[in-house]
Design an enzyme around this catalytic site. Structure first.
Site, PDB file in Angstrom:
ATOM      1  N   ASP A  31     -29.314 -21.293  59.883  1.00 38.71           N
ATOM      2  CA  ASP A  31     -28.080 -21.657  59.107  1.00 38.71           C
ATOM      3  C   ASP A  31     -27.331 -22.572  59.828  1.00 38.71           C
ATOM      4  OD1 ASP A  31     -27.025 -19.736  56.249  1.00 38.71           O
ATOM      5  OD2 ASP A  31     -25.837 -21.422  57.292  1.00 38.71           O
ATOM      6  N   LEU A  33     -23.841 -22.411  59.120  1.00 39.32           N
ATOM      7  CA  LEU A  33     -22.625 -21.726  58.654  1.00 39.32           C
ATOM      8  C   LEU A  33     -21.557 -22.428  58.002  1.00 39.32           C
ATOM      9  CD1 LEU A  33     -22.181 -20.014  62.497  1.00 39.32           C
ATOM     10  CD2 LEU A  33     -23.445 -19.299  60.454  1.00 39.32           C
ATOM     11  N   ASN A  35     -21.480 -22.217  54.809  1.00 32.34           N
ATOM     12  CA  ASN A  35     -20.706 -21.548  53.571  1.00 32.34           C
ATOM     13  C   ASN A  35     -21.101 -20.028  53.959  1.00 32.34           C
ATOM     14  OD1 ASN A  35     -19.427 -21.277  51.240  1.00 32.34           O
ATOM     15  ND2 ASN A  35     -21.287 -21.135  49.889  1.00 32.34           N
ATOM     16  N   SER A 124     -33.071 -23.611  40.151  1.00 30.44           N
ATOM     17  CA  SER A 124     -31.831 -22.929  39.222  1.00 30.44           C
ATOM     18  C   SER A 124     -32.172 -23.255  37.605  1.00 30.44           C
ATOM     19  CB  SER A 124     -30.591 -23.633  39.768  1.00 30.44           C
ATOM     20  OG  SER A 124     -29.555 -23.445  38.727  1.00 30.44           O
ATOM     21  N   THR A 126     -30.188 -24.281  35.968  1.00 31.62           N
ATOM     22  CA  THR A 126     -29.238 -25.239  35.424  1.00 31.62           C
ATOM     23  C   THR A 126     -30.285 -26.498  35.191  1.00 31.62           C
ATOM     24  OG1 THR A 126     -27.043 -26.347  35.949  1.00 31.62           O
ATOM     25  CG2 THR A 126     -28.851 -26.115  37.691  1.00 31.62           C
ATOM     26  N   TYR A 148     -25.352 -31.420  41.019  1.00 31.98           N
ATOM     27  CA  TYR A 148     -26.030 -30.313  41.710  1.00 31.98           C
ATOM     28  C   TYR A 148     -27.347 -30.007  40.949  1.00 31.98           C
ATOM     29  CZ  TYR A 148     -26.902 -25.357  42.399  1.00 31.98           C
ATOM     30  OH  TYR A 148     -27.894 -24.290  42.508  1.00 31.98           O
ATOM     31  N   LYS A 152     -31.570 -30.241  42.278  1.00 30.54           N
ATOM     32  CA  LYS A 152     -32.581 -29.262  42.281  1.00 30.54           C
ATOM     33  C   LYS A 152     -33.769 -29.860  41.482  1.00 30.54           C
ATOM     34  CE  LYS A 152     -30.660 -26.166  44.096  1.00 30.54           C
ATOM     35  NZ  LYS A 152     -30.887 -25.273  45.412  1.00 30.54           N
ATOM     36  N   ASN A 178     -28.506 -16.093  36.603  1.00 29.78           N
ATOM     37  CA  ASN A 178     -27.174 -15.788  37.224  1.00 29.78           C
ATOM     38  C   ASN A 178     -27.304 -14.524  38.288  1.00 29.78           C
ATOM     39  OD1 ASN A 178     -26.749 -17.549  34.910  1.00 29.78           O
ATOM     40  ND2 ASN A 178     -24.522 -17.064  35.238  1.00 29.78           N
TER      41      ASN A 178
HETATM   42  P1  NAD Z   1     -24.965 -19.548  49.685  1.00 30.77           P
HETATM   43  O1  NAD Z   1     -24.013 -20.830  49.790  1.00 30.77           O
HETATM   44  O2  NAD Z   1     -24.341 -18.260  49.854  1.00 30.77           O
HETATM   45  O3  NAD Z   1     -26.056 -19.790  50.743  1.00 30.77           O
HETATM   46  C1  NAD Z   1     -26.400 -21.192  51.364  1.00 30.77           C
HETATM   47  C2  NAD Z   1     -26.310 -21.039  52.719  1.00 30.77           C
HETATM   48  O4  NAD Z   1     -27.091 -22.307  53.317  1.00 30.77           O
HETATM   49  C3  NAD Z   1     -25.171 -20.847  53.312  1.00 30.77           C
HETATM   50  O5  NAD Z   1     -25.134 -19.795  54.423  1.00 30.77           O
HETATM   51  C4  NAD Z   1     -24.807 -22.373  54.066  1.00 30.77           C
HETATM   52  O6  NAD Z   1     -24.104 -22.097  55.287  1.00 30.77           O
HETATM   53  C5  NAD Z   1     -26.436 -22.697  54.329  1.00 30.77           C
HETATM   54  N1  NAD Z   1     -26.602 -24.337  54.493  1.00 30.77           N
HETATM   55  C6  NAD Z   1     -26.027 -25.224  53.516  1.00 30.77           C
HETATM   56  N2  NAD Z   1     -26.547 -26.352  53.812  1.00 30.77           N
HETATM   57  C7  NAD Z   1     -27.139 -26.174  54.923  1.00 30.77           C
HETATM   58  C8  NAD Z   1     -27.634 -26.997  55.850  1.00 30.77           C
HETATM   59  N3  NAD Z   1     -27.897 -28.391  55.727  1.00 30.77           N
HETATM   60  N4  NAD Z   1     -28.622 -26.517  57.048  1.00 30.77           N
HETATM   61  C9  NAD Z   1     -28.622 -25.189  57.252  1.00 30.77           C
HETATM   62  N5  NAD Z   1     -27.819 -24.180  56.519  1.00 30.77           N
HETATM   63  C10 NAD Z   1     -27.088 -24.788  55.357  1.00 30.77           C
HETATM   64  O7  NAD Z   1     -25.586 -19.789  48.589  1.00 30.77           O
HETATM   65  P2  NAD Z   1     -26.463 -18.793  47.767  1.00 30.77           P
HETATM   66  O8  NAD Z   1     -25.824 -18.340  46.522  1.00 30.77           O
HETATM   67  O9  NAD Z   1     -27.244 -17.802  48.654  1.00 30.77           O
HETATM   68  O10 NAD Z   1     -27.863 -19.644  47.348  1.00 30.77           O
HETATM   69  C11 NAD Z   1     -29.013 -19.878  47.775  1.00 30.77           C
HETATM   70  C12 NAD Z   1     -29.785 -21.192  47.381  1.00 30.77           C
HETATM   71  O11 NAD Z   1     -29.958 -20.653  45.854  1.00 30.77           O
HETATM   72  C13 NAD Z   1     -29.037 -22.440  47.193  1.00 30.77           C
HETATM   73  O12 NAD Z   1     -30.009 -23.379  47.079  1.00 30.77           O
HETATM   74  C14 NAD Z   1     -28.460 -22.418  45.600  1.00 30.77           C
HETATM   75  O13 NAD Z   1     -28.527 -23.823  45.215  1.00 30.77           O
HETATM   76  C15 NAD Z   1     -29.585 -21.699  44.802  1.00 30.77           C
HETATM   77  N6  NAD Z   1     -29.170 -21.073  43.697  1.00 30.77           N
HETATM   78  C16 NAD Z   1     -27.955 -20.401  43.655  1.00 30.77           C
HETATM   79  C17 NAD Z   1     -27.665 -19.507  42.555  1.00 30.77           C
HETATM   80  C18 NAD Z   1     -26.360 -18.654  42.481  1.00 30.77           C
HETATM   81  O14 NAD Z   1     -25.894 -18.470  41.346  1.00 30.77           O
HETATM   82  N7  NAD Z   1     -26.099 -18.103  43.744  1.00 30.77           N
HETATM   83  C19 NAD Z   1     -28.233 -19.937  41.322  1.00 30.77           C
HETATM   84  C20 NAD Z   1     -29.339 -20.629  41.500  1.00 30.77           C
HETATM   85  C21 NAD Z   1     -29.792 -21.332  42.633  1.00 30.77           C
HETATM   86  N1  UFG Z   2     -16.572 -17.730  32.796  1.00 26.46           N
HETATM   87  C1  UFG Z   2     -15.197 -17.329  32.334  1.00 26.46           C
HETATM   88  N2  UFG Z   2     -14.254 -17.079  32.983  1.00 26.46           N
HETATM   89  C2  UFG Z   2     -14.346 -17.552  34.566  1.00 26.46           C
HETATM   90  C3  UFG Z   2     -15.959 -17.928  34.986  1.00 26.46           C
HETATM   91  C4  UFG Z   2     -16.548 -17.699  34.055  1.00 26.46           C
HETATM   92  O1  UFG Z   2     -14.892 -17.098  31.051  1.00 26.46           O
HETATM   93  O2  UFG Z   2     -13.548 -17.405  35.312  1.00 26.46           O
HETATM   94  C5  UFG Z   2     -17.469 -17.696  31.787  1.00 26.46           C
HETATM   95  C6  UFG Z   2     -18.213 -18.806  31.606  1.00 26.46           C
HETATM   96  O3  UFG Z   2     -17.691 -19.611  30.762  1.00 26.46           O
HETATM   97  C7  UFG Z   2     -19.845 -18.716  31.175  1.00 26.46           C
HETATM   98  C8  UFG Z   2     -19.773 -17.140  31.940  1.00 26.46           C
HETATM   99  O4  UFG Z   2     -18.379 -16.906  32.158  1.00 26.46           O
HETATM  100  O5  UFG Z   2     -19.685 -18.387  29.897  1.00 26.46           O
HETATM  101  C9  UFG Z   2     -20.806 -17.309  33.221  1.00 26.46           C
HETATM  102  O6  UFG Z   2     -20.137 -18.232  34.012  1.00 26.46           O
HETATM  103  P1  UFG Z   2     -20.456 -18.529  35.599  1.00 26.46           P
HETATM  104  O7  UFG Z   2     -19.620 -19.557  36.161  1.00 26.46           O
HETATM  105  O8  UFG Z   2     -20.417 -17.161  36.289  1.00 26.46           O
HETATM  106  O9  UFG Z   2     -22.202 -18.950  35.609  1.00 26.46           O
HETATM  107  P2  UFG Z   2     -22.755 -20.224  34.900  1.00 26.46           P
HETATM  108  O10 UFG Z   2     -23.843 -19.725  33.970  1.00 26.46           O
HETATM  109  O11 UFG Z   2     -21.596 -21.129  34.350  1.00 26.46           O
HETATM  110  O12 UFG Z   2     -23.374 -21.062  36.116  1.00 26.46           O
HETATM  111  C10 UFG Z   2     -23.967 -20.353  37.158  1.00 26.46           C
HETATM  112  C11 UFG Z   2     -23.850 -21.067  38.474  1.00 26.46           C
HETATM  113  C12 UFG Z   2     -24.852 -22.380  38.276  1.00 26.46           C
HETATM  114  C13 UFG Z   2     -26.168 -22.109  37.881  1.00 26.46           C
HETATM  115  C14 UFG Z   2     -25.915 -21.508  36.570  1.00 26.46           C
HETATM  116  C15 UFG Z   2     -27.433 -21.014  36.217  1.00 26.46           C
HETATM  117  O13 UFG Z   2     -22.452 -21.490  38.752  1.00 26.46           O
HETATM  118  O14 UFG Z   2     -24.802 -22.873  39.624  1.00 26.46           O
HETATM  119  O15 UFG Z   2     -25.528 -19.830  36.764  1.00 26.46           O
HETATM  120  O16 UFG Z   2     -28.365 -20.139  37.197  1.00 26.46           O
HETATM  121  F1  UFG Z   2     -26.786 -23.145  37.778  1.00 26.46           F
END
Ligand code: NAD
Ligand code: UFG
Length: 332
Positions: A31, A33, A35, A124, A126, A148, A152, A178
């Protein structure tokens, strides 16, 4: 097995680390670091009894990744490293393509040169864009609305082309819905930088008094109570899905697969607010605000494919997601 987790100190990767280690695998985290906090390593050590191996570095550093793959005798990779903020990706698309798509190509090149050909990729929901029907199955057309989401989808296409070119690759792309909640120890969870964009972390910060009130983005959607509906999945269920995905890679002929990881159930913003109030015994003050640009009314998964092929099903309830989120949020 020796499993390399890129981005393994982040929200999802840290939970997957716990589940993999408890299943007897040896986890190696890479990682940069960007995020996450290094303290996550100590918290993982508290949960597991010892610290997972950690290398601070970037997936785009191909030589470094090659040396890790060789030195640590890696059997398979789980690729979490990436940037994930939808709004930021609109402002800084090149940064997203460079890190997410460029980082994946560099990782795959390193894997190819070291003959490590098993990878689980974090995709995702998305990628589907505006739903044409619900629940969303894996055959639903893809049309991501943000850079974004495009990263993906492009990575999925690269993975598919790679698998077609050489059948010794075993690749699975998991489309997360989610993810919310935290490990039930309360030691690891989601730590957003600044004001959270996502609903659950926002609610938890209102409950703890860090933020004054929640803005609900729209209450006239075509949903039962007018607020947005999503498929919230407990991060530990999601983490367990990765162990099933690993088993699938080893026991299945398919070179490339896509699986939804969701519960199949949709809950509204108001339902989540009410449940969070109940489990936290705190008032969640909210106001109805304008719709957020790009938001859709409802999004939830058909998760049958993962159930049939990976023998995986989400088990934890929405109430459990709120309880574990609150334990993490209200830690000392
Ligand atoms: P996160 O940001 O908490 O974790 C991602 C980690 O990757 C971080 O620790 C960051 O420091 C590290 N990182 C970023 N770029 C890097 C690089 N170039 N080299 C090495 N390390 C790097 O995010 P998360 O929520 O744990 O998500 C993990 C994965 O799942 C991501 O690819 C994200 O797009 C995907 N994802 C997340 C969600 C969600 O809602 N959390 C939904 C769908 C998909
Ligand atoms: N919402 C609010 N107030 C807020 C935040 C969100 O009303 O302050 C509502 C949104 O309008 C939505 C629901 O809560 O109806 C969920 O919103 P999130 O932002 O938590 O999640 P999303 O579904 O919009 O998106 C998330 C991630 C995306 C991912 C997607 C599907 O942010 O990266 O889920 O996995 F792609």
């Amino acid at each position: 097995m020796n499993i390399l987790l890129t981005g393994g100190l982040g929200y999802i990767g840290s939970h997957v680390t716990v589940v993999l280690a408890e299943a007897g695998h040896h986890v190696i985290i890479l990682d940069n670091l960007h995020n996450c906090k290094i303290e996550v390593l100590d918290r993982l050590a508290k949960i597991l009894g010892n610290s997972p191996a950690f290398i601070q570095g970037d997936v785009r550093n191909q030589l470094l990744v090659e040396s890790v793959l060789k030195d640590q005798k890696i059997d398979a990779v789980m690729h979490f490293a990436g940037l994930k903020a939808v709004g930021e990706s609109v402002q800084k698309p090149l940064m997203y393509y460079e890190n997410n798509v460029g980082g994946t190509i560099s990782l795959l090149q390193a894997m190819k040169s070291c003959q490590v050909k098993k990878i689980v990729f974090s995709s995702s929901a998305t990628v589907y864009g505006i739903p044409q029907y619900l629940p969303l199955d894996e055959k639903h057309p893809t049309n991501p609305e943000s850079p974004y989401g495009q990263t993906k989808l492009q990575i999925e296409a690269i993975l598919q082309d790679l698998a077609r070119s050489d059948q010794s690759w075993k690749i699975i792309a998991l489309r997360y819905f989610n993810p919310v909640g935290a490990h039930e120890s309360g030691l690891i969870g989601e730590e957003p930088n600044g004001i959270p964009n996502n609903l659950m972390p926002y609610i938890s910060q209102v409950a703890s008094g860090l933020l004054p009130k929640l803005k609900i983005f729209g209450n006239d959607y075509e949903t039962p109570d007018g607020t947005g509906v999503r498929d919230y999945i407990h991060v530990m269920d999601l983490a367990e899905g990765h162990v099933c995905a690993l088993n699938y890679l080893y026991n299945n002929e398919s070179e490339f697969s896509i699986m939804n990881l969701g519960t199949g159930a949709g809950y509204s913003v108001l339902e989540l607010v009410k449940l969070y109030q109940k489990v936290s015994s705190r008032k969640i003050t909210y106001e109805i605000a304008a719709k957020r640009a790009g938001d859709i009314a409802a999004c939830y998964a058909n998760a049958d494919k993962a159930a049939v092929h990976m023998v995986w099903k989400a088990k934890r309830s929405l109430e459990k997601m709120c309880e574990d989120s609150w334990r993490w949020q209200s830690r000392g």
